[in-house]
Enzyme design. Structure first.
Site, mmCIF file in Angstrom:
data_model
loop_
_atom_site.group_PDB
_atom_site.id
_atom_site.type_symbol
_atom_site.label_atom_id
_atom_site.label_comp_id
_atom_site.label_asym_id
_atom_site.label_seq_id
_atom_site.Cartn_x
_atom_site.Cartn_y
_atom_site.Cartn_z
ATOM 1 N N ARG A 242 62.139 33.492 10.198
ATOM 2 C CA ARG A 242 62.288 32.098 9.791
ATOM 3 C C ARG A 242 62.388 31.949 8.281
ATOM 4 O O ARG A 242 63.202 31.158 7.770
ATOM 5 C CB ARG A 242 61.124 31.266 10.340
ATOM 6 C CG ARG A 242 61.134 29.783 9.953
ATOM 7 C CD ARG A 242 62.489 29.108 10.026
ATOM 8 N NE ARG A 242 63.183 29.331 11.289
ATOM 9 C CZ ARG A 242 64.487 29.175 11.439
ATOM 10 N NH1 ARG A 242 65.250 28.830 10.409
ATOM 11 N NH2 ARG A 242 65.050 29.382 12.609
ATOM 12 N N ASP B 42 79.182 7.488 -17.500
ATOM 13 C CA ASP B 42 78.343 7.177 -16.349
ATOM 14 C C ASP B 42 78.907 6.031 -15.520
ATOM 15 O O ASP B 42 79.165 4.936 -16.051
ATOM 16 C CB ASP B 42 76.928 6.824 -16.829
ATOM 17 C CG ASP B 42 75.938 6.719 -15.680
ATOM 18 O OD1 ASP B 42 75.954 7.605 -14.808
ATOM 19 O OD2 ASP B 42 75.154 5.760 -15.657
ATOM 20 N N LYS C 206 70.140 9.916 -22.745
ATOM 21 C CA LYS C 206 70.500 8.988 -21.682
ATOM 22 C C LYS C 206 70.206 7.555 -22.103
ATOM 23 O O LYS C 206 69.735 7.304 -23.224
ATOM 24 C CB LYS C 206 69.778 9.369 -20.385
ATOM 25 C CG LYS C 206 70.204 10.768 -19.881
ATOM 26 C CD LYS C 206 69.524 11.155 -18.603
ATOM 27 C CE LYS C 206 70.031 10.377 -17.401
ATOM 28 N NZ LYS C 206 71.434 10.718 -17.071
ATOM 29 N N GLU D 176 74.986 9.997 -23.007
ATOM 30 C CA GLU D 176 75.495 9.213 -21.879
ATOM 31 C C GLU D 176 75.940 7.832 -22.369
ATOM 32 O O GLU D 176 75.214 7.175 -23.124
ATOM 33 C CB GLU D 176 74.387 9.055 -20.839
ATOM 34 C CG GLU D 176 74.741 8.160 -19.662
ATOM 35 C CD GLU D 176 73.532 7.910 -18.772
ATOM 36 O OE1 GLU D 176 73.360 8.672 -17.815
ATOM 37 O OE2 GLU D 176 72.769 6.968 -19.055
ATOM 38 N N LYS E 117 68.493 17.581 -10.307
ATOM 39 C CA LYS E 117 68.000 17.009 -9.042
ATOM 40 C C LYS E 117 67.898 18.139 -8.013
ATOM 41 O O LYS E 117 68.739 18.284 -7.124
ATOM 42 C CB LYS E 117 68.921 15.888 -8.569
ATOM 43 C CG LYS E 117 68.941 14.691 -9.519
ATOM 44 C CD LYS E 117 69.918 13.618 -9.076
ATOM 45 C CE LYS E 117 69.941 12.459 -10.064
ATOM 46 N NZ LYS E 117 70.938 11.422 -9.693
#
Length: 287
Positions: free
Chosen positions: A106, A224, A173, A203, A141
């Site tokens: 597994r 973006d 950002k 960004e 992410k």
């Protein structure tokens, strides 16, 4: 894909991650089912095979699971990471003590299925934009503790890696811009702070912000949530002065139009955080 074009994950890194997964699976007493039903002397042969089409990634993790469970298990790869698989294709042959083979099954399949799923998802995006200059890149992410593995799987699928963490590049950002007091202020502060080997990306949400950013000369500009027609205008405004990265909600049915706008990079969090597992199975070969 030739395995020579792929990065190499350190064996120590693989073994540590796999060891943790094995200990989690075995709990306090090991595989009680196999101990209860199989004699300790029993041996078995098995194959790992693809049940759905996809791209292989994580073979080293599968090998580690069997090797760490019992060094008497023989694990022979039939395919390499980066190879495309059709249903029924054999990935590996395993032979040795039956209890150990089943105790490792597994964990080996979990790593293979998850990483091959990411490689497969990446390949679907990469295939859509192969006729353009754009590269599909991953983001931060990722699953905690598995970032290096998942970014490796992206490479197996024909993608490229964005930054690995907060420490290897400056990415300004919208929230940084808000606190810093504007695009120009943020870029100038980053340039004063960063060393000469550290790339600076900013960004922007509008073409006006793009023009302001270009005047401050970052290395990369992230566009973006811009539709393809606005991205095309951005490409014209930038005129090759910086790398342009498109980002924000880009899906398989929209990535082609985004790439055809002329951007250099397309970032996607989906390829790591939401890629479906590739179905691979382990089957005992009966004599």
């Amino acid at each position: 894909m030739s395995p020579n074009t792929l990065p190499e994950l350190p064996r120590l890194m693989i073994d540590e991650a796999v060891k943790s997964a094995l200990l989690e699976d075995w709990g306090r007493a090991g595989d009680v089912t196999s101990q209860a039903t199989l004699p300790s002397t029993a041996t078995a042969r098995a194959v790992i095979a693809a049940r759905k089409p996809g791209v292989l990634a994580g073979a080293g993790c599968a090998e580690s699971a069997f090797r760490q469970t019992d060094t008497r298990l023989q694990f022979d790869l039939a395919r390499n990471d980066g190879d495309r698989l059709a249903p029924g294709d054999i990935v590996a042959h395993i032979e040795g003590p039956a209890r150990a083979l089943l105790a490792a099954e597994r964990v080996a399949l979990n790593f293979l299925g998850h990483l091959s799923g990411i490689a497969t998802a990446t390949s679907l995006f990469a295939d859509q934009i192969a006729h353009t200059k754009a590269d599909i890149v991953c983001t931060r992410k990722t699953t905690p503790g598995l970032r290096a593995f998942e970014k490796y799987a992206v490479k197996c699928g024909g993608g490229a890696n964005h930054r690995f963490g907060l420490d290897d590049a400056v990415l300004i950002k919208d929230n940084h811009i808000a606190v810093a007091g504007g695009v120009t202020n943020a870029i100038e502060a980053a340039k004063a702070f960063a060393g000469h080997l550290v790339k600076i990306e900013v960004e922007v949400d509008t073409l006006e912000q793009l023009e302001e950013a270009l005047a401050a000369a970052p290395d990369v500009v992230m566009l973006d949530n811009m539709p393809p027609e606005r991205l095309e205008k951005a490409v014209g405004i930038a005129n090759g002065k910086v790398l342009l990265e498109a980002s924000g909600g880009i899906e398989l049915d929209t990535v082609r139009a985004v790439a055809e706008s002329g951007v250099d990079l397309i970032s996607s969090g989906w390829i790591t955080h939401s890629a479906p597992v590739l179905d691979l199975g382990l089957d005992i070969e009966l004599s």
